[in-house]
Design an enzyme around this catalytic site. Structure first.
Site, PDB file in Angstrom:
ATOM      1  N   ARG A 114      -6.483 -19.913  23.198  1.00  0.00           N
ATOM      2  CA  ARG A 114      -5.429 -19.053  22.833  1.00  0.00           C
ATOM      3  C   ARG A 114      -4.189 -19.255  24.097  1.00  0.00           C
ATOM      4  O   ARG A 114      -3.018 -18.659  23.607  1.00  0.00           O
ATOM      5  CB  ARG A 114      -5.870 -17.509  23.374  1.00  0.00           C
ATOM      6  CG  ARG A 114      -6.935 -17.013  21.795  1.00  0.00           C
ATOM      7  CD  ARG A 114      -7.418 -15.732  21.787  1.00  0.00           C
ATOM      8  NE  ARG A 114      -7.924 -15.483  20.470  1.00  0.00           N
ATOM      9  CZ  ARG A 114      -8.601 -14.228  20.493  1.00  0.00           C
ATOM     10  NH1 ARG A 114      -9.163 -13.564  21.430  1.00  0.00           N
ATOM     11  NH2 ARG A 114      -9.318 -14.182  19.242  1.00  0.00           N
ATOM     12  N   ARG A 162     -17.487 -23.314  20.704  1.00  0.00           N
ATOM     13  CA  ARG A 162     -17.485 -22.164  21.601  1.00  0.00           C
ATOM     14  C   ARG A 162     -18.565 -22.390  22.585  1.00  0.00           C
ATOM     15  O   ARG A 162     -19.636 -22.838  21.956  1.00  0.00           O
ATOM     16  CB  ARG A 162     -17.204 -20.821  21.198  1.00  0.00           C
ATOM     17  CG  ARG A 162     -15.920 -20.722  20.603  1.00  0.00           C
ATOM     18  CD  ARG A 162     -15.661 -19.471  19.983  1.00  0.00           C
ATOM     19  NE  ARG A 162     -15.525 -18.306  20.949  1.00  0.00           N
ATOM     20  CZ  ARG A 162     -15.433 -17.006  20.812  1.00  0.00           C
ATOM     21  NH1 ARG A 162     -15.481 -16.411  19.536  1.00  0.00           N
ATOM     22  NH2 ARG A 162     -15.387 -16.174  21.628  1.00  0.00           N
ATOM     23  N   ARG A 169     -23.035  -3.386  17.243  1.00  0.00           N
ATOM     24  CA  ARG A 169     -23.807  -2.973  18.228  1.00  0.00           C
ATOM     25  C   ARG A 169     -24.738  -1.761  17.257  1.00  0.00           C
ATOM     26  O   ARG A 169     -25.907  -1.611  17.407  1.00  0.00           O
ATOM     27  CB  ARG A 169     -23.422  -2.618  19.348  1.00  0.00           C
ATOM     28  CG  ARG A 169     -23.037  -3.404  20.292  1.00  0.00           C
ATOM     29  CD  ARG A 169     -22.111  -3.185  21.494  1.00  0.00           C
ATOM     30  NE  ARG A 169     -21.555  -3.951  22.523  1.00  0.00           N
ATOM     31  CZ  ARG A 169     -20.777  -4.954  22.379  1.00  0.00           C
ATOM     32  NH1 ARG A 169     -20.392  -5.100  21.505  1.00  0.00           N
ATOM     33  NH2 ARG A 169     -20.669  -5.703  23.690  1.00  0.00           N
ATOM     34  N   ASP A 216      -9.032  -9.434  24.481  1.00  0.00           N
ATOM     35  CA  ASP A 216      -8.781  -9.574  23.195  1.00  0.00           C
ATOM     36  C   ASP A 216      -7.234  -9.592  22.922  1.00  0.00           C
ATOM     37  O   ASP A 216      -6.560  -9.804  21.766  1.00  0.00           O
ATOM     38  CB  ASP A 216      -9.577  -9.302  22.165  1.00  0.00           C
ATOM     39  CG  ASP A 216     -10.924  -9.619  22.323  1.00  0.00           C
ATOM     40  OD1 ASP A 216     -11.191 -10.836  22.580  1.00  0.00           O
ATOM     41  OD2 ASP A 216     -11.852  -8.799  21.773  1.00  0.00           O
ATOM     42  N   LYS A 240     -14.810  -3.371  15.974  1.00  0.00           N
ATOM     43  CA  LYS A 240     -15.533  -4.471  15.807  1.00  0.00           C
ATOM     44  C   LYS A 240     -16.964  -4.611  16.782  1.00  0.00           C
ATOM     45  O   LYS A 240     -18.163  -4.646  16.208  1.00  0.00           O
ATOM     46  CB  LYS A 240     -14.808  -5.693  16.074  1.00  0.00           C
ATOM     47  CG  LYS A 240     -15.572  -6.929  15.669  1.00  0.00           C
ATOM     48  CD  LYS A 240     -14.773  -8.141  15.079  1.00  0.00           C
ATOM     49  CE  LYS A 240     -14.041  -8.843  16.408  1.00  0.00           C
ATOM     50  NZ  LYS A 240     -14.804  -9.822  17.155  1.00  0.00           N
ATOM     51  N   SER A 241     -16.772  -4.577  18.035  1.00  0.00           N
ATOM     52  CA  SER A 241     -17.858  -4.487  19.095  1.00  0.00           C
ATOM     53  C   SER A 241     -18.994  -3.381  18.826  1.00  0.00           C
ATOM     54  O   SER A 241     -20.050  -3.531  18.658  1.00  0.00           O
ATOM     55  CB  SER A 241     -17.344  -4.168  20.404  1.00  0.00           C
ATOM     56  OG  SER A 241     -16.314  -5.229  20.753  1.00  0.00           O
TER      57      SER A 241
HETATM   58  C1  S3P Z   1     -16.954  -8.634  22.757  1.00  0.00           C
HETATM   59  C2  S3P Z   1     -16.867  -9.300  24.251  1.00  0.00           C
HETATM   60  C3  S3P Z   1     -15.480 -10.140  24.521  1.00  0.00           C
HETATM   61  C4  S3P Z   1     -14.610 -10.012  23.467  1.00  0.00           C
HETATM   62  C5  S3P Z   1     -14.862 -10.152  22.038  1.00  0.00           C
HETATM   63  C6  S3P Z   1     -16.106  -9.129  21.631  1.00  0.00           C
HETATM   64  C7  S3P Z   1     -18.209  -7.744  22.548  1.00  0.00           C
HETATM   65  O1  S3P Z   1     -16.239 -11.345  24.638  1.00  0.00           O
HETATM   66  O2  S3P Z   1     -13.571 -11.166  23.498  1.00  0.00           O
HETATM   67  O3  S3P Z   1     -14.064 -10.189  20.989  1.00  0.00           O
HETATM   68  O4  S3P Z   1     -18.273  -7.160  21.538  1.00  0.00           O
HETATM   69  O5  S3P Z   1     -19.012  -7.839  23.538  1.00  0.00           O
HETATM   70  P1  S3P Z   1     -16.777 -11.745  25.949  1.00  0.00           P
HETATM   71  O6  S3P Z   1     -18.047 -11.322  26.234  1.00  0.00           O
HETATM   72  O7  S3P Z   1     -16.862 -13.546  25.517  1.00  0.00           O
HETATM   73  O8  S3P Z   1     -15.572 -11.958  27.059  1.00  0.00           O
END
Ligand code: S3P
Length: 450
Positions: free
Chosen positions: A357, A128, A32, A326, A27-28
């Site tokens: 969580r 959030r 990007r 996560d 996902k990350s």
């Molecule tokens: C992510 C960073 C994390 C993670 C999120 C995805 C990212 O969050 O919990 O699911 O893609 O950079 P934080 O930067 O708030 O820790």
């Protein structure tokens, strides 16, 4: 498109889990890849993109800001970028759905473009905190208006070019780091982010691949300093997205908990800034092997081979938490079935994820019959030593995909199924989760909606 009515379900194990599967793209990395593609001049090709709702929210927002983002086949996408500085003002509010990553990273993009963008989201995202990303972006010259408490809906009026910034992150956050670096691409000069503990570095790796001038240096206190030079010119790329370790975590823990299971998960990202859960499970005694290590799209990848077996209680050193931020919900599930008492502390950050969580996991684990104490900064869990939990409860996932999947997995280790009140949140990160669990031999039971 998710159906309108809640879709309750439970997972039930009819025997050992077995088979070899792949999980969807990270996902990350998917967010990007789309964003850097939109900022490059020319056509970026992406394979293995996660087609979850969060990533689709990013794709739609980039389209609304002038990039051409097209799906060519399953997981195969093309982005025609407009160049750094070339994003346009969206005509309507950008709907971020459930996605914190889309919101925070796109705020970074908007902050250094000459445009006004409004961000809205669902009930979970609207709770959030966004001040942590707004503050540095304001120092870079953006004007940001937020709802009370620094929440959505919010508007960003960008400044192009932005002012360069040096920013010490108060809380380790890859999202805030990446938002600042993205804004820094269209700043006049060098932008630096100092992180107290290394967080996921997918953005840095990908920025380097796209041709940005970026450096990352270790700091004496164990942190890291990342700098990017602006204004940057990005070259389009052909990218492949590896499997998401955060998604692999669910079938992996399921295989550890269901007696007799043996499962292979192919092509999983094992970047050291993301593989904390695998390291902790190994320390708990999990039979977990990484085979065929290789590189995919500039990221380390392996096939994970996992066999069911007893687990010992654990703790997690604070420096490791960002590498598995996560994965705590599913780690709590593993701890509930391990031998001994696990003290998992220093985890206040989990209270501001897609749900609180710590509270939601404590409540659900207790409802399933586990012995759990909730502390301000973590959970203390007394494991059963492998004995199944009673189960037989109904869990509300509170719009949180990882809560839904964690309790789905826990149900496999309960005497009576645990009903998850709604499967729809799972589509944000892992649309094929239930079919994948069925392919491994679990049964999906769909109780009639109340
Ligand atoms: C992510 C960073 C994390 C993670 C999120 C995805 C990212 O969050 O919990 O699911 O893609 O950079 P934080 O930067 O708030 O820790």
């Amino acid at each position: 498109m998710a159906p309108d009515a809640p879709a309750p379900f439970a997972l039930v194990a009819r025997g050992p889990l077995a088979g070899s599967v792949e999980v969807p793209g990270d996902k990350s990395i998917s967010h990007r890849a789309l964003m850097l593609g939109a900022l490059a001049v020319g056509r970026t090709a992406i394979d293995g993109l996660l087609e979850g709702e969060d990533v689709l929210a990013t794709a739609a927002a980039l389209r609304a800001m002038g990039a051409t983002v097209a799906r060519r086949g399953p997981g195969t996408w093309e982005v025609e970028g407009v160049g750094v500085g070339g994003l346009l003002q969206p005509e309507t509010a950008l709907d971020m759905g459930n996605s914190g990553t889309s919101t925070r990273l796109l705020m970074g993009l908007a902050a250094s473009h000459d445009l006004l963008a409004t961000f809205v989201g669902d009930a979970s995202l609207s709770r959030r905190p966004m001040g942590r990303v707004a503050e540095p972006l304001e120092r870079m010259g953006a004007e940001i208006r937020m709802a009370p408490g620094g929440r959505l809906p919010l508007t960003v009026r960008g400044l192009a070019p932005a002012l360069p910034l040096t920013w010490q992150l108060p809380v380790p956050s890859a999202q805030v780091k990446t938002a600042i670096l993205l804004a820094g691409l269209n700043a006049c000069g060098t932008t630096s982010v100092l992180e107290p503990v290394p967080t996921r570095d997918h953005g840095e790796r990908m920025l380097a691949a796209f041709g940005a001038r970026i450096t990352a240096e270790p700091l004496p206190d164990g942190g890291r300093a990342i700098t990017v030079d602006g204004p940057a010119e990005l070259r389009p790329q052909a990218l492949r997205v590896p499997g998401d370790p955060s998604s692999a975590a669910f079938p992996l823990v399921a295989a550890l908990l269901v007696p007799g299971s043996r499962v292979t998960i192919r092509g999983v990202g094992v970047n050291p800034t993301r593989d904390g859960l695998f390291r902790v499970l190994e320390a708990m005694g999990a039979r977990l092997a990484r085979s065929a290590p290789r590189e995919v799209g500039g990221e380390p990848v392996a096939d994970l081979v996992v066999e069911a077996g007893p687990l010992r209680a654990t703790d997690v050193p604070p420096a490791l938490a960002p590498a598995m931020i996560d994965e705590f919900p599913i780690l709590f599930v593993a701890c509930a079935l391990a031998e001994g008492r696990s003290e998992l502390r220093g985890l206040e950050e989990l209270r501001v994820k897609e749900s609180d969580r710590l509270a939601v996991m404590a409540e659900g684990l207790r409802a399933a019959g586990a012995r759990v104490e909730e502390r301000a900064d973590g959970l203390v869990i007394e494991g059963t030593g492998g004995e199944p939990l009673p189960g037989g409860a109904r869990i509300d996932p509170r719009l949180d995909h990882r809560i839904a999947m964690s309790f789905a997995v826990l149900s496999l280790a309960c005497r009576a199924p645990l009903e998850v009140a709604d499967s729809r949140p799972i589509a944000t990160s892992f649309p094929g989760f239930l079919p994948l669990m069925e392919a491994l031999g679990a049964e999906v039971v769909r109780p009639a909606a109340a």
